[in-house]
Design a protein around this motif. Structure first.
Motif, PDB file in Angstrom:
ATOM      1  N   GLN A  14       0.737  -1.116   0.030  1.00 22.85           N
ATOM      2  CA  GLN A  14       0.051  -0.185  -0.037  1.00 22.85           C
ATOM      3  C   GLN A  14       0.920   1.204   0.042  1.00 22.85           C
ATOM      4  O   GLN A  14       0.561   2.369  -0.952  1.00 22.85           O
ATOM      5  CB  GLN A  14      -0.915   0.071   1.125  1.00 22.85           C
ATOM      6  N   LEU A  15       1.900   1.279   0.679  1.00 25.64           N
ATOM      7  CA  LEU A  15       2.970   2.408   0.785  1.00 25.64           C
ATOM      8  C   LEU A  15       3.375   2.396  -0.467  1.00 25.64           C
ATOM      9  O   LEU A  15       3.675   3.794  -1.121  1.00 25.64           O
ATOM     10  CB  LEU A  15       3.900   2.189   1.891  1.00 25.64           C
ATOM     11  N   TYR A  16       3.935   1.257  -1.137  1.00 26.82           N
ATOM     12  CA  TYR A  16       4.497   1.456  -2.559  1.00 26.82           C
ATOM     13  C   TYR A  16       3.415   2.006  -3.671  1.00 26.82           C
ATOM     14  O   TYR A  16       3.866   2.968  -4.292  1.00 26.82           O
ATOM     15  CB  TYR A  16       4.990   0.090  -2.735  1.00 26.82           C
ATOM     16  N   ARG A  17       2.362   1.704  -3.657  1.00 26.29           N
ATOM     17  CA  ARG A  17       1.311   2.215  -4.635  1.00 26.29           C
ATOM     18  C   ARG A  17       1.032   3.677  -4.411  1.00 26.29           C
ATOM     19  O   ARG A  17       1.009   4.369  -5.191  1.00 26.29           O
ATOM     20  CB  ARG A  17      -0.091   1.503  -4.340  1.00 26.29           C
ATOM     21  N   ALA A  18       1.141   4.001  -2.791  1.00 24.88           N
ATOM     22  CA  ALA A  18       0.986   5.462  -2.616  1.00 24.88           C
ATOM     23  C   ALA A  18       1.890   6.327  -3.252  1.00 24.88           C
ATOM     24  O   ALA A  18       1.756   7.440  -3.652  1.00 24.88           O
ATOM     25  CB  ALA A  18       0.878   5.585  -1.078  1.00 24.88           C
ATOM     26  N   GLU A  19       3.257   5.634  -2.935  1.00 19.62           N
ATOM     27  CA  GLU A  19       4.507   6.392  -3.685  1.00 19.62           C
ATOM     28  C   GLU A  19       4.392   6.563  -5.147  1.00 19.62           C
ATOM     29  O   GLU A  19       4.500   7.578  -5.799  1.00 19.62           O
ATOM     30  CB  GLU A  19       5.696   5.810  -3.161  1.00 19.62           C
ATOM     31  N   LEU A  20       3.758   5.365  -5.886  1.00 21.99           N
ATOM     32  CA  LEU A  20       3.897   5.739  -7.195  1.00 21.99           C
ATOM     33  C   LEU A  20       2.704   6.584  -7.945  1.00 21.99           C
ATOM     34  O   LEU A  20       2.951   7.284  -8.776  1.00 21.99           O
ATOM     35  CB  LEU A  20       3.424   4.307  -7.825  1.00 21.99           C
ATOM     36  N   VAL A  21       1.505   6.753  -6.974  1.00 28.41           N
ATOM     37  CA  VAL A  21       0.424   7.650  -7.167  1.00 28.41           C
ATOM     38  C   VAL A  21       0.935   9.003  -7.210  1.00 28.41           C
ATOM     39  O   VAL A  21       0.790   9.867  -8.071  1.00 28.41           O
ATOM     40  CB  VAL A  21      -0.623   7.346  -6.298  1.00 28.41           C
ATOM     41  N   GLU A  22       1.973   9.285  -6.133  1.00 30.93           N
ATOM     42  CA  GLU A  22       2.340  10.520  -5.794  1.00 30.93           C
ATOM     43  C   GLU A  22       3.546  11.052  -7.083  1.00 30.93           C
ATOM     44  O   GLU A  22       3.359  12.103  -7.626  1.00 30.93           O
ATOM     45  CB  GLU A  22       3.220  10.908  -4.561  1.00 30.93           C
ATOM     46  N   ALA A  79      14.308   8.626 -12.915  1.00 31.22           N
ATOM     47  CA  ALA A  79      13.960   9.875 -12.129  1.00 31.22           C
ATOM     48  C   ALA A  79      15.222  10.473 -11.887  1.00 31.22           C
ATOM     49  O   ALA A  79      15.327  11.674 -12.341  1.00 31.22           O
ATOM     50  CB  ALA A  79      13.509   9.602 -10.903  1.00 31.22           C
ATOM     51  N   ASP A  80      16.572   9.980 -11.788  1.00 34.81           N
ATOM     52  CA  ASP A  80      17.935  10.381 -11.921  1.00 34.81           C
ATOM     53  C   ASP A  80      18.083  10.742 -13.424  1.00 34.81           C
ATOM     54  O   ASP A  80      18.809  12.099 -13.610  1.00 34.81           O
ATOM     55  CB  ASP A  80      18.833   9.435 -11.281  1.00 34.81           C
ATOM     56  N   LYS A  81      17.770  10.008 -14.483  1.00 34.00           N
ATOM     57  CA  LYS A  81      18.380  10.468 -15.510  1.00 34.00           C
ATOM     58  C   LYS A  81      17.635  11.824 -16.040  1.00 34.00           C
ATOM     59  O   LYS A  81      18.049  12.610 -16.875  1.00 34.00           O
ATOM     60  CB  LYS A  81      18.030   9.322 -16.811  1.00 34.00           C
ATOM     61  N   LYS A  85      15.420  15.020  -8.828  1.00 31.29           N
ATOM     62  CA  LYS A  85      16.068  14.574  -7.442  1.00 31.29           C
ATOM     63  C   LYS A  85      14.959  14.365  -6.509  1.00 31.29           C
ATOM     64  O   LYS A  85      15.276  13.603  -5.639  1.00 31.29           O
ATOM     65  CB  LYS A  85      17.020  15.503  -7.047  1.00 31.29           C
ATOM     66  N   ASP A  86      14.029  15.100  -6.731  1.00 27.37           N
ATOM     67  CA  ASP A  86      13.089  15.016  -5.537  1.00 27.37           C
ATOM     68  C   ASP A  86      12.322  13.499  -5.705  1.00 27.37           C
ATOM     69  O   ASP A  86      11.928  12.993  -4.656  1.00 27.37           O
ATOM     70  CB  ASP A  86      11.878  15.986  -5.637  1.00 27.37           C
ATOM     71  N   LEU A  87      12.083  12.875  -6.904  1.00 22.84           N
ATOM     72  CA  LEU A  87      11.557  11.629  -7.003  1.00 22.84           C
ATOM     73  C   LEU A  87      12.672  10.446  -6.653  1.00 22.84           C
ATOM     74  O   LEU A  87      12.332   9.537  -6.157  1.00 22.84           O
ATOM     75  CB  LEU A  87      11.061  11.414  -8.432  1.00 22.84           C
ATOM     76  N   LYS A  90      12.413  10.558  -2.947  1.00 19.00           N
ATOM     77  CA  LYS A  90      11.090   9.772  -2.412  1.00 19.00           C
ATOM     78  C   LYS A  90      11.398   8.160  -2.401  1.00 19.00           C
ATOM     79  O   LYS A  90      11.005   7.615  -1.674  1.00 19.00           O
ATOM     80  CB  LYS A  90       9.865  10.320  -3.421  1.00 19.00           C
ATOM     81  N   LEU A  91      11.663   7.820  -3.615  1.00 19.51           N
ATOM     82  CA  LEU A  91      11.999   6.474  -3.763  1.00 19.51           C
ATOM     83  C   LEU A  91      12.944   5.992  -2.838  1.00 19.51           C
ATOM     84  O   LEU A  91      12.739   4.867  -2.615  1.00 19.51           O
ATOM     85  CB  LEU A  91      12.281   6.168  -5.273  1.00 19.51           C
ATOM     86  N   ASN A  92      14.089   6.753  -2.685  1.00 24.92           N
ATOM     87  CA  ASN A  92      15.144   6.179  -1.862  1.00 24.92           C
ATOM     88  C   ASN A  92      14.615   5.883  -0.395  1.00 24.92           C
ATOM     89  O   ASN A  92      14.649   4.985   0.316  1.00 24.92           O
ATOM     90  CB  ASN A  92      16.274   7.271  -1.597  1.00 24.92           C
TER      91      ASN A  92
END
Length: 271
Positions: A14-22, A79-81, A85-87, A90-92
């Motif tokens: 659920q946390l993973y999906r929330a990150e993807l939605v954002e 995201a890095d490419k 950096k903000d994304l 978030k993923l880190n």
């Protein structure tokens, strides 16, 4: 074991999906086009026109097993490419959260209840902790809940223990000290998990809060990928688990663990 495994995995998913939605909500139209092109190996040119949202692309990547709650490296590199950096941050932070939980469930003796990508920082550090310290049957006697319930920020609790167990770490800023700080944070998550047997949500929320704090420390030294490589290098592959020792106060348990890990794994003598 199965009854605990499912809720914990579902919470992480659920946390993973929330990150993807954002992430989806914060991609521009131009970045969406770049993402579509970046996924050329998984989305044919003939079908690319049928993808209208980032969520649809994420779903395809999941079907191709390129991303999941266990691994988000593919998206982090993208995201890095594109300079987001903000994304990347978030993923880190999500990955650090997941690895803190993996450490906790391994130290809890639940085995491989949740997985991660090949980085496996949480699993590796838990194995290293088992080498130098028995899986102590810690009875925190409500102290963790009391501290958290007092309104004291969990990051402040982490800093208090770091100052005692890893003095000078805020000045030296090296991978050895960061690894030890990670173990302290993961140990706090573990203790919260032990005290709240009926729910994993409290431990997950603590892991989320501590992940943000750990990321701020890590950013002063290098990247999450570099930290993962460092831990893999120091990991010796031990998997034997000692018999449980007698009860110990929770704080001294963490400090004793850090001293032993510092002596055996994370010191300047090892280069």
């Amino acid at each position: 074991m199965s009854s605990r495994r499912s809720p914990m995995v579902e919470d992480l998913k659920q946390l993973y999906r929330a990150e993807l939605v954002e992430i989806s909500e914060h991609l521009t139209k131009e970045e969406f086009k770049k993402l579509l092109y970046y996924c050329t190996d998984y989305i044919s040119e003939s079908s690319s026109s049928s993808f209208s949202t980032p969520e649809e692309i994420f779903r395809r990547l999941e079907e191709k097993e390129k991303i999941s709650y266990e691994k988000v490296g593919f998206l982090t590199k993208f995201a890095d490419k594109i300079g987001r950096k903000d994304l990347v941050t978030k993923l880190n932070r999500y990955e650090i959260t997941r690895e803190l939980m993996i450490f906790a469930v391994n130290r809890q003796g639940l085995g491989a209840t949740i997985n991660s990508s090949t980085t496996s920082v949480g699993h590796r550090l838990a194995e290293m902790a088992d080498v130098v310290q028995d899986r102590v049957d810690v009875r925190a006697q409500g102290m963790i809940n009391s501290l958290l319930g007092s309104g004291k920020n969990v990051s402040n609790i982490l800093d208090v223990i770091i100052r005692e167990a890893v003095p000078g770490s805020d000045e030296t800023q090296n991978w050895n000290d960061l690894a030890l700080c990670f173990v302290i944070a993961a140990g706090i998550v573990w203790l919260v998990l032990r005290e709240n047997q009926e729910s994993d949500n409290d431990a997950l929320q603590v892991a989320i809060d501590l992940a943000s704090h750990l990321w701020s420390m890590m950013a002063k030294i290098g990247t999450w990928e570099e930290f993962c490589k460092f831990v893999r290098k120091r990991h010796t592959g031990y998997s034997s688990v000692p018999e449980p020792a007698t009860d110990s106060p929770w704080k001294m348990t963490l400090i004793d663990l850090i001293e032993k890990m510092k002596e055996n794994f994370f010191n300047e003598k090892q280069g």
